[in-house]
Design a protein around this motif. Structure first.
Motif, PDB file in Angstrom:
ATOM      1  N   GLY A 405      57.801  40.782  45.320  1.00  0.00           N
ATOM      2  CA  GLY A 405      56.561  40.268  45.909  1.00  0.00           C
ATOM      3  C   GLY A 405      55.322  41.022  45.476  1.00  0.00           C
ATOM      4  O   GLY A 405      54.253  40.823  46.034  1.00  0.00           O
ATOM      5  N   TYR A 406      55.446  41.902  44.469  1.00  0.00           N
ATOM      6  CA  TYR A 406      54.252  42.686  44.105  1.00  0.00           C
ATOM      7  C   TYR A 406      53.147  41.795  43.567  1.00  0.00           C
ATOM      8  O   TYR A 406      51.970  42.098  43.712  1.00  0.00           O
ATOM      9  CB  TYR A 406      54.621  43.791  43.095  1.00  0.00           C
ATOM     10  N   ARG A 407      53.518  40.662  42.983  1.00  0.00           N
ATOM     11  CA  ARG A 407      52.471  39.823  42.366  1.00  0.00           C
ATOM     12  C   ARG A 407      51.573  39.185  43.411  1.00  0.00           C
ATOM     13  O   ARG A 407      50.450  38.794  43.111  1.00  0.00           O
ATOM     14  CB  ARG A 407      53.094  38.741  41.477  1.00  0.00           C
ATOM     15  N   TRP A 408      52.070  39.098  44.641  1.00  0.00           N
ATOM     16  CA  TRP A 408      51.214  38.497  45.678  1.00  0.00           C
ATOM     17  C   TRP A 408      50.130  39.470  46.110  1.00  0.00           C
ATOM     18  O   TRP A 408      49.219  39.109  46.843  1.00  0.00           O
ATOM     19  CB  TRP A 408      52.060  38.081  46.886  1.00  0.00           C
ATOM     20  N   CYS A 409      50.273  40.729  45.736  1.00  0.00           N
ATOM     21  CA  CYS A 409      49.268  41.716  46.137  1.00  0.00           C
ATOM     22  C   CYS A 409      48.374  42.108  44.971  1.00  0.00           C
ATOM     23  O   CYS A 409      47.716  43.140  45.009  1.00  0.00           O
ATOM     24  CB  CYS A 409      49.959  42.958  46.698  1.00  0.00           C
ATOM     25  N   LEU A 410      48.391  41.292  43.901  1.00  0.00           N
ATOM     26  CA  LEU A 410      47.497  41.586  42.778  1.00  0.00           C
ATOM     27  C   LEU A 410      46.184  40.841  43.012  1.00  0.00           C
ATOM     28  O   LEU A 410      46.179  39.685  43.415  1.00  0.00           O
ATOM     29  CB  LEU A 410      48.125  41.104  41.459  1.00  0.00           C
ATOM     30  N   HIS A 411      45.089  41.533  42.794  1.00  0.00           N
ATOM     31  CA  HIS A 411      43.773  40.876  42.881  1.00  0.00           C
ATOM     32  C   HIS A 411      43.261  40.721  41.464  1.00  0.00           C
ATOM     33  O   HIS A 411      43.132  41.700  40.742  1.00  0.00           O
ATOM     34  CB  HIS A 411      42.786  41.744  43.661  1.00  0.00           C
ATOM     35  N   ILE A 412      42.939  39.500  41.070  1.00  0.00           N
ATOM     36  CA  ILE A 412      42.368  39.332  39.732  1.00  0.00           C
ATOM     37  C   ILE A 412      40.860  39.262  39.889  1.00  0.00           C
ATOM     38  O   ILE A 412      40.336  38.415  40.601  1.00  0.00           O
ATOM     39  CB  ILE A 412      42.963  38.105  39.001  1.00  0.00           C
ATOM     40  N   ILE A 413      40.176  40.231  39.282  1.00  0.00           N
ATOM     41  CA  ILE A 413      38.730  40.324  39.515  1.00  0.00           C
ATOM     42  C   ILE A 413      37.975  39.634  38.385  1.00  0.00           C
ATOM     43  O   ILE A 413      36.899  39.114  38.573  1.00  0.00           O
ATOM     44  CB  ILE A 413      38.277  41.787  39.552  1.00  0.00           C
ATOM     45  N   ARG A 414      38.506  39.770  37.169  1.00  0.00           N
ATOM     46  CA  ARG A 414      37.867  39.078  36.043  1.00  0.00           C
ATOM     47  C   ARG A 414      38.952  38.362  35.282  1.00  0.00           C
ATOM     48  O   ARG A 414      40.067  38.865  35.161  1.00  0.00           O
ATOM     49  CB  ARG A 414      37.196  40.100  35.117  1.00  0.00           C
ATOM     50  N   SER A 764      34.777  26.997  22.840  1.00  0.00           N
ATOM     51  CA  SER A 764      33.759  27.375  21.853  1.00  0.00           C
ATOM     52  C   SER A 764      33.124  28.696  22.281  1.00  0.00           C
ATOM     53  O   SER A 764      33.239  29.096  23.428  1.00  0.00           O
ATOM     54  CB  SER A 764      32.680  26.301  21.800  1.00  0.00           C
ATOM     55  N   LYS A 765      32.418  29.322  21.345  1.00  0.00           N
ATOM     56  CA  LYS A 765      31.795  30.616  21.634  1.00  0.00           C
ATOM     57  C   LYS A 765      30.836  30.499  22.826  1.00  0.00           C
ATOM     58  O   LYS A 765      30.805  31.357  23.692  1.00  0.00           O
ATOM     59  CB  LYS A 765      31.000  31.119  20.419  1.00  0.00           C
ATOM     60  N   GLU A 766      30.018  29.411  22.850  1.00  0.00           N
ATOM     61  CA  GLU A 766      29.028  29.305  23.919  1.00  0.00           C
ATOM     62  C   GLU A 766      29.731  29.180  25.273  1.00  0.00           C
ATOM     63  O   GLU A 766      29.345  29.828  26.254  1.00  0.00           O
ATOM     64  CB  GLU A 766      28.120  28.075  23.728  1.00  0.00           C
ATOM     65  N   MET A 767      30.762  28.348  25.291  1.00  0.00           N
ATOM     66  CA  MET A 767      31.510  28.166  26.538  1.00  0.00           C
ATOM     67  C   MET A 767      32.047  29.515  27.014  1.00  0.00           C
ATOM     68  O   MET A 767      31.957  29.869  28.198  1.00  0.00           O
ATOM     69  CB  MET A 767      32.702  27.211  26.312  1.00  0.00           C
ATOM     70  N   GLN A 768      32.612  30.259  26.042  1.00  0.00           N
ATOM     71  CA  GLN A 768      33.175  31.561  26.426  1.00  0.00           C
ATOM     72  C   GLN A 768      32.092  32.449  27.025  1.00  0.00           C
ATOM     73  O   GLN A 768      32.273  33.044  28.089  1.00  0.00           O
ATOM     74  CB  GLN A 768      33.794  32.246  25.190  1.00  0.00           C
ATOM     75  N   ALA A 769      30.970  32.544  26.351  1.00  0.00           N
ATOM     76  CA  ALA A 769      29.887  33.413  26.828  1.00  0.00           C
ATOM     77  C   ALA A 769      29.441  32.973  28.230  1.00  0.00           C
ATOM     78  O   ALA A 769      29.204  33.815  29.114  1.00  0.00           O
ATOM     79  CB  ALA A 769      28.724  33.355  25.864  1.00  0.00           C
ATOM     80  N   GLU A 770      29.361  31.658  28.412  1.00  0.00           N
ATOM     81  CA  GLU A 770      28.879  31.164  29.711  1.00  0.00           C
ATOM     82  C   GLU A 770      29.847  31.578  30.826  1.00  0.00           C
ATOM     83  O   GLU A 770      29.448  32.047  31.889  1.00  0.00           O
ATOM     84  CB  GLU A 770      28.784  29.625  29.648  1.00  0.00           C
ATOM     85  N   ARG A 771      31.135  31.437  30.521  1.00  0.00           N
ATOM     86  CA  ARG A 771      32.102  31.803  31.566  1.00  0.00           C
ATOM     87  C   ARG A 771      32.038  33.295  31.891  1.00  0.00           C
ATOM     88  O   ARG A 771      32.089  33.690  33.053  1.00  0.00           O
ATOM     89  CB  ARG A 771      33.517  31.437  31.100  1.00  0.00           C
ATOM     90  N   VAL A 772      31.938  34.116  30.855  1.00  0.00           N
ATOM     91  CA  VAL A 772      31.862  35.556  31.085  1.00  0.00           C
ATOM     92  C   VAL A 772      30.662  35.865  31.977  1.00  0.00           C
ATOM     93  O   VAL A 772      30.754  36.639  32.946  1.00  0.00           O
ATOM     94  CB  VAL A 772      31.749  36.308  29.740  1.00  0.00           C
ATOM     95  N   GLN A 773      29.521  35.202  31.646  1.00  0.00           N
ATOM     96  CA  GLN A 773      28.295  35.491  32.392  1.00  0.00           C
ATOM     97  C   GLN A 773      28.439  35.051  33.860  1.00  0.00           C
ATOM     98  O   GLN A 773      28.057  35.776  34.775  1.00  0.00           O
ATOM     99  CB  GLN A 773      27.136  34.768  31.706  1.00  0.00           C
ATOM    100  N   LYS A 774      29.076  33.894  34.073  1.00  0.00           N
ATOM    101  CA  LYS A 774      29.244  33.401  35.442  1.00  0.00           C
ATOM    102  C   LYS A 774      30.089  34.387  36.256  1.00  0.00           C
ATOM    103  O   LYS A 774      29.757  34.721  37.400  1.00  0.00           O
ATOM    104  CB  LYS A 774      29.969  32.043  35.422  1.00  0.00           C
ATOM    105  N   GLU A 775      31.182  34.833  35.640  1.00  0.00           N
ATOM    106  CA  GLU A 775      32.057  35.762  36.369  1.00  0.00           C
ATOM    107  C   GLU A 775      31.313  37.041  36.715  1.00  0.00           C
ATOM    108  O   GLU A 775      31.393  37.553  37.822  1.00  0.00           O
ATOM    109  CB  GLU A 775      33.285  36.120  35.513  1.00  0.00           C
ATOM    110  N   GLU A 776      30.560  37.534  35.728  1.00  0.00           N
ATOM    111  CA  GLU A 776      29.868  38.814  35.938  1.00  0.00           C
ATOM    112  C   GLU A 776      28.886  38.691  37.101  1.00  0.00           C
ATOM    113  O   GLU A 776      28.813  39.553  37.963  1.00  0.00           O
ATOM    114  CB  GLU A 776      29.155  39.204  34.645  1.00  0.00           C
ATOM    115  N   SER A 777      28.155  37.583  37.144  1.00  0.00           N
ATOM    116  CA  SER A 777      27.174  37.469  38.219  1.00  0.00           C
ATOM    117  C   SER A 777      27.874  37.269  39.569  1.00  0.00           C
ATOM    118  O   SER A 777      27.358  37.701  40.604  1.00  0.00           O
ATOM    119  CB  SER A 777      26.183  36.341  37.937  1.00  0.00           C
TER     120      SER A 777
END
Length: 1918
Positions: A405-414, A764-777
């Motif tokens: 059950g260790y996977r139920w206690c993992l927090h994925i932050i990014r 695509s590169k733009e999509m990737q960048a956008e997702r990274v930026q959304k997560e960061e904010s």
């Protein structure tokens, strides 16, 4: 793909660098010479080739091979295979190398030349792969080519070796290096192309082999999955070498990061063992120092502070000895040594047990069937390789269980660009219910687990066997864990997979490995050295291969990534202690109802449920239920409550949080976090107070881990929402998940992440960048949110103070999860007095700073981990101080307003009533009285829970008082009072208490009093901690005043200031003079006592207690002995001599001496010469003995000068004086202290024997003899006898003087003596005089049981029942005139001369420390501080352990013996210890038993004044009443005496004028310091202070009694409370109580308490309380008729008041009637005396129609009593007449057989059995068929609704019962056959029941009618 070998080296012995015997190695050649880019060349290889050092040897050694492991800078591990052989060196080489050495040492070259020397040379292969066998074969092949001279160039072989490339994993893709020949070097690498063409058939058998071109060929089995370790058979070997338990220890040690060192003499075994240990740790990877073979030169590595696994050759064993914290495993010896300072946490049970079982089934399968009668034919363990995998499978199975059950206690932050994953440790431990488990905590905190999370956390990656096991087999493991057979099957399946992984093609056997021929091995002497190799040729090979590789197309190995399965979620495991009740639905229902009531504003209902709710919230389920319920009442993140609702909700939250640990393993605090910012109340215009300001006092908020995991879990749910929106087109899903799990239907965050990771490359590169930026904010916004949240919970409401908690966790950077331990000084100072002195800004900014620091630390940590950009981080840092400042401002407003709130309705503080002259020192401090170990008040034994109670504690000059009301609302209107005199405080200790009701009550005190009272109080939160401290200081001051004049008895009525002033003025010895005197008198005393004592009685073991105590006692007494020279008249006695004398004459002793006829004080010649004793005034100035009274009785013939000399022989100068004389036998009782040791010897040696003592001592002992002789000659029996000193004279005296009573009593004394002395022999005549008094057996357990108890108890005076001679013979032929009861330890070394007329009875006395310790244990037994279910701590067991009863038995036993001796006409001298403890007890008891006068009020007072006060019992010292005696502790010698009196009182209830209450009263007040009577240590001290004679004249303050006796007299006039109604003494009765422990009862004084009014021994208080109660006007009661019944609670009500005994009740009624009629009421005593006299004159009517209580006093009792006194039987519960006060008449011993009259005497009390007799009388009843009519006594009982009949009126046994419920009718009857004659016909009536008809006949018709009416009325009533 990977190179098989990175580097090949030849390392040889460096001849140039030889230092004294220590050689060095050097690299002769290495290929390739340039480093590979992907793997740098490791340094220091030459050290590892010869780990024990490079040495030349005289004989050639066989070639050796081992693999070392090196770690490079990038922490990559390299295998370093060393093949070492030995080459001969000739002398020329040696000399050439070392010319210098030859110069120095002349002889050496000659020696070397003669022998040949061999030097080691190593072929080394460095690789990142780990194929031990392949390396061994390759290096062996190179050596063989060299030795056997095979026709293949070495360059070719090495070139092939270095260019051989094999796949890392994948099992089947195994390729072959070419068979090279010399001619075709350029084509040597064609095989590469062949294997790189994707079209090749890679799986053909032939492709699995490699060859180095020397006619060899090997198969390399690469593993299918390279994440699983390859272990060969190393794990199985490790277990074989060390055994199961040892390896498990190492396993746990490695996981919990300890240092491990392996020792073995084989290098390869060291490597294998280390690899084996790493293999069983899978899936965790070891990340610390790992060096399987450590060279000797690097041994200092072992003292590194970090954990490691290192192997060292046994050769260096001695150097590992001093390592203190290293676990050493000796592989050759099979031992594991764990140092003392290392504690290894083992696996949690039951896992440990199951793992051990599974391992033993693998390693020793025969164990299971070892006992079978028909064992199976062969049960062999599997082959080593298979066994190895089975063991690893067991550990895999273990890890699957640990981490399920260790996977139920993992927090994925990014998720993008890289997944960032955190593990929520607390939630994992909480759900597994393993928070307490040391092992798992350490593993989860360790580096290995951090690696595990980062490696296995990502949701989209390649999976392996462990992932599969932990996800898909959890259910199977859980079901099978209890059945070892099924576990084994599973293990075997796993083992098979592991084996397959390592050996994918087990069938292939195409090895062809050449070995050197035998010849070349033997012919090593003339072998040529290993040649230098051609660099160019080898380099050519390498370049060629590299070029071909470049041209080849890149390999694309399809990585098999997939979504990692999570497995089933962690179920709710039951609480660890199996709290089934914690989850009971009923409790959750209570919680839900209460919350509903609160929100529906039904506050009364909620209040009733509250205690139950707070109890329920101890369970986890209820706490989770609370958070869920509260969640439902939150709308749009807000819920506004009114004050009362707010208060209740906050209380519930606090109670919930209170049991949360600082890591919050159940997620309770996490669930409450959103709620505390939601619930609020309006305080004023625009000011709102949120719940968080009231729940800050919990550890969890200051714990960094808690905030991190909360933050991560929130970030995870937001990121999940982010991607759910993108997928589902903005569908909102705002349920906050606590543990990031989501329910089964929802997609969990990990699943989402794995999907996103899969799609990532396709975006695509733009999509990737956008997702990274959304997560960061997203992360950034959460960080701001959390900065706010943290400031809410960390900033206190009043920022100027209340920083108890803040200063701990927040101030210092190191403590992340620190608890209260690190309270810095700032914290403790913050609450000091001057918070108002203008420092507030500084203080608040201090709080602000520490909070800002804490939040900054948090933000740094989480933002770095979750990849927030630097600009954002800087923005956050500037924002945080503003957030905090803003929040402080809002808080200030809230704080101001909240102060204006009407305070929560806490119960009103009740004022205690005080005594006149008693003043408050500290006024009310609100506290809670916590229940202790007494269960009556807590409601556990039925009845309402009176405790815990809330109220206040008051400290007065006299008492410590708690007054309050129970917190349980059901008994809220009762008042609880507990108090004790401050002087009786024996122990105070701080405790910390958590109360179920209120939020947090931190500090508490536990106060124990010697009046058998215990207060556990907890200060309310409104009491500042420094106030509590002030309280403690005041208490100490009052408890131990500087001087006795500071005690309440002296200060009463004065203002408190005077107490303090006394300090210096009156203390007659300031410290300086005291220390001088100490030195002087110590010198004197030491000269006089210690030295000599040591000379004569070397203490043996049996007497260690007594000798020790003497020394102790003497030290104490030395300190108080004033220098003799200072004792001038003026300093001692203030008033003139004459006045003093007249006062002395009035003293108690003197009155008593005159009563006893022991001499008068007249000094004239008229004094008759034949008076044997005189009153001596030798001590009137207290110069002879400080602690004796001024007047003493001594023999007439002894002049005062002799006394001066004699007294020096006795301790404390307490020489023998007469204190009582038997009026019948004229025997006297003397008391003295024990002798100084030097006196003893001279004293007991016969005068004519040659003495070894100096003459002075000799003369003293003669004087002593003279003194004793004078006492003896004073006895009439002695002087009558003419034949003074001859033996015949003695015998005849005995014959003539013994009257009949003596003859009877003789044997009794014999038995008694035997008990006291404990001798076992019964044979007469075998004793010499000295040995006859053996000893009271000196065992530590005070054994109280003797074989001849039986004869004494049976009271048989006949010869012994066992047929032995009668006991009369046991006594020696003549009795002594004087018996000296002496301390056995002191009488060592003296023998008696048979002609002396005294005899010494040596007994073992209990010393003061025994009493002290026994009392402590008794207090703990009677008033335990906490309840316990431990059977060893039960009341009976503790009572027995205290040995209190045994001590009482000892004292009583000796006293009874003395009484018997005195009664037979022998005088007795009690001469024990210092003569003021045990001596006093024995002497007082003897007088009490022998003389009825002392059993009256006056007599008992006189006895205590004479024996205890005048003869100097050290009350102040033993009671530790002042600061000076604090260290000596409390020793209740007087209490012990009172307890003995109580025991005698129980056995002879009719012999005492005073009641048991009188004894309790004295027991209470002798420690209370309310009266001056029991203060100070002697008359001398009392005179010095002027308190001895003031009692008569000084009446300035009449309301204050200074003497307890006056007080008792006054009280006795008002109320019969001290009087014993059963007092009916016999003339000259001598009491002889039973003394065996079985006859003793625990005194109820130790056990009872009255919570309604406190102790009942201060009577003024009682009167006042009653008056106050009367003054409050009764409210008109409209509730209908009131019941007359009252409930009496045993620990609450005063029984004597609630249920007074009949006589007291009648006297009270009489008084109130007189008052109503307006008559002057006469004193109760007069009334009582009248009744008694009238009663005596009345005729004795046995057949009175109603039993009158006066029967008790009728004189006809006297002839029915036996000498032992009346023994009442235990009366039935609540008998119709309560015989005496407090039911004290309950009996103590069964009546003696054969004396039935005694038992029937009180039959009336028992027979009536609380019947409610509505009607009774005699009826004739017709028997059953053919039976006659018989008269019977019938009783009609309304209460029980029955008609009972008895044989006669006196009969106790009921003959039959007719239940009125069965009666159908009552009708007049007719006379039938056999009816009684001449009786009216109308006197017959019948009673018809459902079963039969009864025929009755009354005496006349009238009577019959009465009976019928009565029965009828009973029937109609029902």
């Amino acid at each position: 793909m990977a190179r098989l070998a990175d580097y090949f080296l030849v390392v040889g012995y460096d001849l140039d660098k030889r230092v004294e015997g220590e050689g060095q190695g050097r690299i002769l050649q290495r290929f390739p010479e340039k480093d590979w880019e992907d793997s740098p060349f490791p340094q220091g290889i030459e050290l590892f080739c010869q780990p024990s050092g490079w040495q030349l040897v005289p004989e050639q050694q066989p070639a050796s091979f081992f693999v070392a492991v090196l770690t490079d800078i990038n922490s990559e591990r390299h295998s370093c295979a060393c093949f070492t052989f030995w080459e001969g060196l000739d002398s020329s080489q040696l000399q050439k190398a070392k010319p210098s050495e030859v110069d120095e040492v002349d002889e050496e070259p000659a020696v070397v030349q003669s022998a040949q020397v061999f030097a080691p040379k190593s072929l080394v292969l460095v690789s990142r792969l780990d194929y031990t066998e392949v390396f061994r074969n390759c290096l062996g092949l190179i050596y063989t080519v060299h030795v056997d001279g095979l026709p293949v160039p070495l360059e070719t072989v090495i070139g092939n070796l270095l260019t051989c490339v094999i796949p890392i994993a994948g099992g089947s893709q195994i390729n072959e290096s070419p068979v090279c020949s010399l001619e075709r070097v350029p084509q040597a690498c064609d095989w590469l192309l062949a294997c790189l063409q994707p079209g090749q058939e890679e799986r053909e058998e032939s492709l699995r082999t490699i060859t180095l071109g020397a006619g060899d060929r090997q198969v390399i089995q690469t593993p299918i999955d390279d994440s699983l370790p390859i272990s060969g058979s190393s794990v199985a070997q490790l277990f074989r070498q060390l055994g199961i338990v040892n390896v498990l220890y190492l396993f746990c040690a490695a996981l919990t990061e300890h240092k491990i060192l392996f020792l073995s003499s084989s290098y390869q075994r060291l490597t294998d063992a280390c690899r084996g240990l790493l293999a069983i740790m899978f899936p965790l990877k070891y990340s610390f120092t790992f060096v399987p073979i450590l060279p000797g030169k690097l041994l200092e590595v072992l003292s590194t502070p970090t954990p490691f696994i290192i192997g060292v050759n046994s050769f260096f064993r001695s150097e590992t000895q001093e390592l203190l914290d290293v676990i050493i495993a000796d592989l050759d010896g099979g031992t594991v040594t764990i140092p003392e300072c290392v504690h290894i946490s083992l696996l949690p049970e039951p896992l440990l047990q199951q793992t051990q079982t599974a391992l033993s089934m693998v390693l020793d399968p025969e164990l299971e069937i070892a006992d079978h009668a028909f064992p199976p034919l062969s049960v062999q363990p599997s082959a080593l390789k298979i066994q190895d995998k089975e063991i690893r499978a067991v550990f895999l199975w273990l890890f699957a269980r640990l981490f399920q059950g260790y996977r139920w206690c993992l927090h994925i932050i990014r998720i993008h660009p890289e997944p960032v994953i955190r593990f929520h440790k607390a939630a994992f431990l909480g759900q597994r219910a393993l928070t307490e488990d040391d092992f798992l905590m350490k593993v989860l905190d360790g580096m290995a687990f951090a690696g595990f999370v980062s490696e296995r956390g990502p949701p989209y990656r390649a999976t392996d066997l462990f992932d599969d096991l932990v996800a898909n087999h959890v259910e199977r493991i859980r079901q099978e864990e209890a059945c070892p057979q099924k576990v084994m099957n599973h293990v075997k399946e796993l083992a098979e997979k592991l084996f397959k992984n390592e050996n994918p093609y087990p069938a292939v056997a195409m090895h062809k490995v050449t070995r050197p021929s035998e010849k070349s091995q033997n012919n090593a002497h003339n072998q040529k050295p290993f040649p230098g190799l051609d660099d160019v040729a080898v380099q050519l090979f390498i370049d060629h291969a590299a070029a071909k590789l470049k041209t080849a197309p890149p390999v694309v190995k399809a990585e098999l990534k997939s979504m990692v399965p999570s497995g089933p979620p962690l179920g709710d495991t039951v609480d660890r202690n199996g709290n089934v009740m914690a989850n009971s639905a009923r409790r959750l229902e209570v919680v839900r109802n209460c919350i509903t009531y609160i929100f529906e504003n039904k506050m009364l209902e909620a209040k009733k449920l509250m205690p139950a709710v707070l109890r329920a919230l101890k369970g986890r389920a209820a706490r989770i239920c609370l958070t869920q319920e509260l969640n439902q009442h939150v709308l749009q993140n807000r819920a506004v409550l009114d004050d009362q609702q707010f208060d209740y909700i906050v209380r519930m939250m606090n109670c919930t949080l209170q049991d949360c640990s600082h890591i919050d393993e159940h997620g309770i605090a996490a669930a409450l976090l959103p709620l505390v910012t939601a619930f609020c109340r309006k305080l004023g215009a625009g000011i709102t107070q949120f719940a968080y300001s009231c729940v800050q006092e919990h550890m969890v908020w200051t714990t960094m881990q808690f905030w991190e995991s909360m933050f991560y879990s929130d970030v995870q749910s937001h990121i999940r929402a982010l991607y759910l929106e993108t997928e589902e087109g903005g569908q909102q899903n705002n349920s906050e998940q606590q543990d990031g799990s989501g329910s089964g239907r929802e997609i969990s965050a990990l699943d989402l992440a794995s999907e996103q990771n899969r799609l990532w490359p396709t975006l695509s590169k733009e999509m990737q960048a956008e997702r990274v930026q959304k997560e960061e904010s997203t992360v950034f916004s959460q960080a701001i949110h959390y900065a706010n949240r943290m400031s809410y919970l960390l900033l206190p409401l009043d920022t100027s103070k209340n920083r108890l908690l803040r200063s701990s966790g927040l101030g210092d950077v190191e403590s992340v999860s620190n608890s209260y331990v690190t309270n810095s000084i700032a914290g403790s100072m913050a609450e000091s007095y001057d918070t108002e002195s203008g420092f507030e800004d500084a203080e608040s900014s201090d709080v602000a700073n520490s909070v800002v620091r804490f939040i900054n630390r948090f933000v740094d940590k989480v933002c770095n981990e979750s990849g927030v950009t630097n600009e954002h981080l800087k923005a956050l840092h500037t924002m945080i101080p503003d957030i905090v400042q803003m929040h402080i401002e809002t808080l200030d407003a809230v704080h101001r307003e909240s102060k204006r709130l009407p305070p929560i309705q806490k119960p009103k503080l009740l004022r205690p009533t005080l005594l006149p002259g008693e003043e408050l020192v500290m006024d009310a401090m609100r506290v809670h009285l916590i229940p202790d170990g007494r269960e009556e008040a807590t409601g556990l034994m039925g009845g309402p829970p009176l405790l815990p109670a809330e109220g206040a504690i008051f400290l007065t000059t006299y008492r410590l008082i708690f007054k309050g009301t129970p917190t349980d609302p059901l008994v809220g209107e009762q008042v609880v009072t507990r108090s004790f005199p401050i002087a009786s405080l024996t122990k105070e200790k701080r405790i910390s208490v958590t109360l179920p009701m209120d939020q947090f009550v931190q500090e508490g005190l536990q106060l124990r009093s010697s009046t058998f009272q215990l207060m556990k109080i907890a200060f309310d939160e409104e009491v500042a901690s420094d106030l509590a401290e002030v309280f403690r200081k005041h208490m100490h001051k009052l408890r131990y005043p500087q001087h006795v004049q500071g005690t309440f008895a002296f200060t009463v009525g004065q203002c408190g200031k005077m107490v303090v002033e006394h300090k210096t003025k009156d203390k007659n010895q300031s410290l300086k003079t005291l220390s001088k005197n100490l030195v002087k008198s110590a010198k004197k005393t030491i000269g006089r006592q210690y030295v000599t004592r040591k000379k004569y009685s070397p203490p043996t073991w049996e007497n260690r207690s007594s000798l020790q105590s003497e020394l102790d006692e003497d030290e104490i007494s030395v300190s108080e002995e004033v220098d003799q020279s200072s004792l001038t008249l003026s300093s001692t006695i203030r008033s003139s001599d004459r006045q003093t004398m007249s006062n002395v004459v009035e003293r108690a002793c003197c009155r008593d001496y005159q009563r006893l006829g022991l001499g008068t004080l007249s000094n004239s010649l008229t004094r008759s010469k034949n008076e044997p004793f005189r009153i001596s005034t030798v001590n009137r100035m207290y110069t002879v003995c400080r602690s004796y009274p001024g007047l003493l009785i001594v023999p007439q013939s002894i002049p005062d000068t002799t006394i001066h000399r004699i007294c020096r022989c006795y301790r404390q100068n307490r020489f023998p004086v007469v204190c009582w004389r038997n009026s019948r036998t004229k025997a006297v009782l003397l008391r003295s202290a024990g002798l100084h040791a030097k006196g003893v010897v001279g004293f007991f040696k016969s005068p004519n024997a040659p003495t070894a003592v100096p003459s002075q001592a000799d003369s003293t002992s003669l004087e002593q003899e003279k003194y004793l002789q004078a006492i003896i000659s004073s006895m009439p029996s002695y002087s009558e006898n003419s034949g003074r000193n001859t033996l015949s004279g003695f015998t005849s005296t005995h014959m003539s003087t013994s009257d009949s009573s003596d003859k009877l009593r003789q044997p009794k004394i014999g038995a008694l003596m035997k008990q006291v002395m404990g001798t076992k022999e019964d044979v007469p005549g075998t004793f010499s005089r000295g040995g006859k008094w053996g000893s009271i057996r000196g065992s530590g357990r005070l054994s109280a049981y003797n074989p001849d108890v039986g004869t004494r108890l049976a009271g048989k005076e006949s010869p012994q029942p066992n047929g032995g001679p009668s006991e009369a013979l046991f006594l020696r032929q003549q009795k002594a005139y004087l018996y000296i009861i002496g301390d056995k330890a002191q009488l060592k070394g003296g023998k008696q001369d048979s002609f002396q007329q005294w005899e010494v009875v040596p007994i073992e006395v209990c010393d003061v420390r025994q009493v002290k310790n026994s009392f402590k244990k008794l207090m703990k037994a009677c008033v335990p501080s906490s309840s316990t279910s431990d059977p060893n701590m039960s009341f009976q067991r503790c009572l027995e352990d205290s040995e209190w009863m045994a001590l009482l038995h000892r004292v009583l036993q000796v006293s009874v013996l003395v009484v018997e001796l005195l009664d037979t006409g022998s005088s007795v001298m009690v001469s024990l210890e210092d003569g003021w403890d045990v001596t006093t007890q024995v002497v007082s008891l003897v007088q009490l038993l022998s003389d009825p006068y002392y059993r009256t009020f006056d007599g008992f007072r006189l006895l205590v004044e004479k024996e205890w006060l005048s003869f100097g019992h050290r009350f102040s010292h033993r009671g530790a009443q002042t600061l000076g005696s604090q260290s000596s502790g409390f020793t209740p010698v007087f209490l012990q005496f009172l307890d003995c009196v109580h025991q005698i009182h129980l056995q002879f209830p009719m012999e005492f004028e005073f009641s048991q209450y009188y004894l309790k009263f004295l027991a209470y007040h002798y420690v209370s310091n309310r009266f001056r009577t029991f203060l100070l240590d002697s008359d001398y001290e009392r005179i010095e202070l002027g308190v001895l004679y003031e009692e008569k004249g000084d009446r300035k303050t009449p309301q204050v009694c200074k003497s307890v006796w006056d007080y008792i007299d006054r009280l006795n006039k008002k109320t019969p409370i001290f009087y014993n109604y059963m007092f009916s003494p016999e003339d000259e009765e001598v009491l002889r109580p039973y003394t065996f422990i079985s006859n003793l009862k625990v005194w109820d004084f130790y056990m009872e308490e009255t919570l309604s009014e406190g102790p009942s021994y201060d009577w003024e208080l009682r009167g006042r309380q009653e008056r106050l109660a009367e003054e409050t006007p009764e409210k008109p009661d409209t509730s209908g008729p009131k019941s007359q019944r009252r409930i009496v609670w045993p620990c609450y009500d005063s029984l004597s008041k609630a249920v007074p005994d009949a006589i007291t009740k009648l006297l009270q009624d009489l008084q109130s009637l007189e008052a109503e009629l307006g008559q002057t009421s006469e004193k109760w005593k007069d009334t009582w005396d009248k009744i008694k006299t009238t009663q005596r004159t009345e005729t004795k009517l046995e057949s009175k129609p109603s039993f009158s209580s006066s029967l008790l006093m009728s004189s006809n009792l006297s002839h029915q009593r036996r000498s032992q006194g009346v023994y009442l039987q235990e009366s039935g519960v609540g008998s119709s007449i309560n015989l005496a006060l407090d039911c004290e008449a309950s009996a103590t011993s069964t009546p003696v057989a054969g004396r039935t009259s005694t038992s029937t005497l009180y039959s009336q009390f028992q027979s009536t059995e609380s019947e409610n007799r509505s009607f009774e009388g005699i009826l004739f009843k017709k028997g059953a068929l053919l039976k006659p009519w018989k008269p019977r006594w019938f009783v009609l009982d309304k209460t029980k609704h029955q008609l009972r009949y008895y044989e006669t009126r006196q009969d106790k046994e009921c003959k039959g019962v007719i239940e009125l419920a069965d009666v159908e009718s009552v009708i007049p009857g007719t006379p039938t056959m056999g009816a009684p004659k001449n009786i009216d016909e109308k006197a017959f009536f019948d009673l018809k029941t459902t079963k039969r008809v009864y025929n009755f006949c009354a005496q006349d018709s009238l009577n019959a009618q009465l009976w019928m009416d009565s029965v009828q009325s009973c029937l109609s009533d029902a």
